[in-house]
Design an enzyme around this catalytic site. Sequence first.
Site, PDB file in Angstrom:
ATOM      1  N   SER A   1      45.762  40.019  34.853  1.00 19.42           N
ATOM      2  CA  SER A   1      44.774  40.582  35.729  1.00 19.42           C
ATOM      3  C   SER A   1      44.465  39.505  36.775  1.00 19.42           C
ATOM      4  O   SER A   1      43.410  39.877  37.595  1.00 19.42           O
ATOM      5  CB  SER A   1      43.479  40.902  34.817  1.00 19.42           C
ATOM      6  OG  SER A   1      42.925  39.613  34.237  1.00 19.42           O
ATOM      7  N   LYS A   2      44.902  38.229  36.693  1.00 20.04           N
ATOM      8  CA  LYS A   2      44.479  37.347  37.459  1.00 20.04           C
ATOM      9  C   LYS A   2      45.179  37.438  39.012  1.00 20.04           C
ATOM     10  O   LYS A   2      45.977  38.088  39.396  1.00 20.04           O
ATOM     11  CB  LYS A   2      44.759  35.640  36.717  1.00 20.04           C
ATOM     12  CG  LYS A   2      44.093  35.768  35.552  1.00 20.04           C
ATOM     13  CD  LYS A   2      42.723  35.750  35.652  1.00 20.04           C
ATOM     14  CE  LYS A   2      41.964  35.770  34.549  1.00 20.04           C
ATOM     15  NZ  LYS A   2      42.486  35.905  33.110  1.00 20.04           N
TER      16      LYS A   2
END
Length: 780
Positions: free
Chosen positions: A203-204
Amino acid sequence: MNFTSKIKPLILNYLLDLLMSPAKSRKGRSPFGAEELKLLRQALLSQNLCCIDGRMVPALEREFAFAYGAPYAVASTSGTAAIHVALGALDLNPTDEVITAPITDLGTIIPILYQNAIPVFADIDETYNMDPADVERKITPQTRAIIVVHLFGNPCNMDAMVDIAKRHNIPLIEDCSQAHMTQYKGRYVGTIGDIGCFSFQQSKHMTTGDGGMTITGNRAYYERMKLFADKGYARKGWGARAYLFHAPNYRMTELVGAVGLAQLKKVRSVVEKRFELGRYLTELLADIPHTIPAPVTANAEHSYWMYPIGLNAVDVDLFSKAMVKEKIHVLPGYTGKPIYLCSESLTAKKTYGDSQWPFSCVKTGRKYEYVEGLCPRAEEALKRLVCLTWDETWVKKDVKRVAETIDRYMRELAKPRLARATHDDSRLVNGGRVAVNEPKHRKVRIGIVGCGQIGRWHLDAYKRNPAAELIAFVDTDVERAEKFAKDTRANVYASHKDMLEAEDLDGVSVCTVPSTHRDIVVDMTKAGVNILCEKPLAVNASQAKEMYESAKSKNLLLLTAFKFRFYDEVLNAKELLLQASLGKILSFRLMFGGYLDMAGSWYAQREFSGGGVVMDNGPHAVDLVRYLFGEIESVSAHFSRHQKLDVEDTAKLLVRMRSDIVGVVDLSWSVSVPSQTYLEIYGENGTIHLDPEGLAYKFKIWKEWKRIHNQSTVKEAFGRQVAHFVDGILGKETSFLGNGEGMKAQLVIDASYESARLGTSVNVSELWVHTHAHEPTHRS
Ligand SMILES: Cc1ncc(COP(=O)(O)O)c(C=O)c1O
């Protein structure tokens, strides 16, 4: 350069793009493309995927360090590993303290415990980041490191943090897992403290699926970090191997390194896009009432890993559900609770076997307990927070749609504040009336109508509530009311009307037989008194609606005593459902039953109770189902009679939820041994069992059930319900229960009776339309 050499890379890129196209059908971001594939191919063709002799990982370390302007970088397998590598550099002693943030991922905490050090939590300020003043307060002679977390992409106040760390000579680690390439006063976070740590989790801003990086400008730290990520192995020279200290293997593979190299090229543009879109949402939120846009630290940019919004005046769970229905993904409360309440490694000190290390080896005598109240500001903030997942591939139109949806639901769900104890002159607004010249922070004046068994539960709970004062008791049997009044200064009355004439009340618990509820509640609302009414709210939905309207017209609370919402096992189940960890919910089975001889009891006399077991236990069951799964679409009810009564003593309701979940509700006064489990919830990916002692749950990938024991007694949970009512009178949010819940439950009860009478399934919303028009006549 000939034509073929020009066209060849173009064709290759086209083919690689084509190869990536299935991934684009994935929902949400599609962070990977042809560049990643190209480098992955190179990595594979090199026939070596280990970084020790590889080229990708060393190149990623070099380029990452260069991009940040940091002298050194060490790659690892995750953000958690990257933080562990940073702590490895410090060579902590067991029981050393590390100060960190209460709102973060567990990945910040795990490495601290793995080094047998002790996490100490500093509370937050209005940015959701650690408050520098509290960090300083938490420093002790045992403090050996500070890990700041740049939460959601917003940098901490680094000037203050650096100043504290320098003055106390404590190494400062920055957890930048959520803040890649994000600037504070023109410098990237991660390069301001002594060590910076990054996560490359999916998700980064920059991702390799999983992976991590630790950067530093300190040569000695770097040398230890490099060894720490590689078993402490000094890979130099001949002869026997030399492992210099205890350390794990966190080596990144060449495949991950290849993807990382491609991602690094894009990360700043990802951040800039997110920044721009975030700023736009902040502008739009300025016009939406009761919302607090993402705070941005002074002189910093926010890279919006997520976009946090503070919400006032709405139930955050209800709001989040509404957003999810609109396909806008939000996380209510981010981790739900501060991280120290989320992990049993802290709450129950489950660390290494049953040793409770490091907590059991502390020589200073200090006790470390991870309990509610540790960081009150963080605890409060999370209750009012929703996090929007953010996406750099959005355009302004997408953000606008999000803002419009937020606006719509805020208007729909925002409740008017009923009273404000913090009013300038400390007047309590009492319905339409204002009690003037009240002493500051005076107690909420309470009456109880109906001094029977359930009335006593209310009595005990108010007695334990420091914000409430018992003023009056009503019962047609005055002796019973007098028993309640013993040890209090309350007055006693034979009718609620007498009480209303004589007393100036803020709130009343109505604990009489259901057939009397309507008249009492309507009189109370006319007198401007808030009400907590026992279930069933009324003997039919039409009456319930009249009561609801009456309270609404005076802006008063009319809460139904749906106590189960306040029970630990239900709250925990709700949390698991909100995390969506069970996947899609398919069905449930609920049992409310036991043996009660009802002969001669008013519960079984229709003129008092309105019906049998469905009227008695049904509202609790229906409320529980609505609370956990949303609105009920239709009900099909089957009744039976085993005791000599005029009303049903056993019933089975088959319900279909609007969300397509199907369920069975068993109600009975006549089963001798009911199932111990009273609610079972079946999801695609797991199951939850609730029972009176707690809950057990199991995901399909687990071998064993996990059990969460209730922390509070039933009395304490009941007390929460009463406190919630008192808080509501004081103008605090009544987030668990709204005025309409009793009426909605009553409608499902009506639908059940109607279904049993007709022998068909009854649609609840159709019956609602009917209820607007007529007084239902059914009761068979
Ligand atoms: C603030 C923070 N710290 C640490 C971590 C741990 O990173 P990873 O999941 O890559 O181990 C995360 C991951 O979400 C995070 O958000």
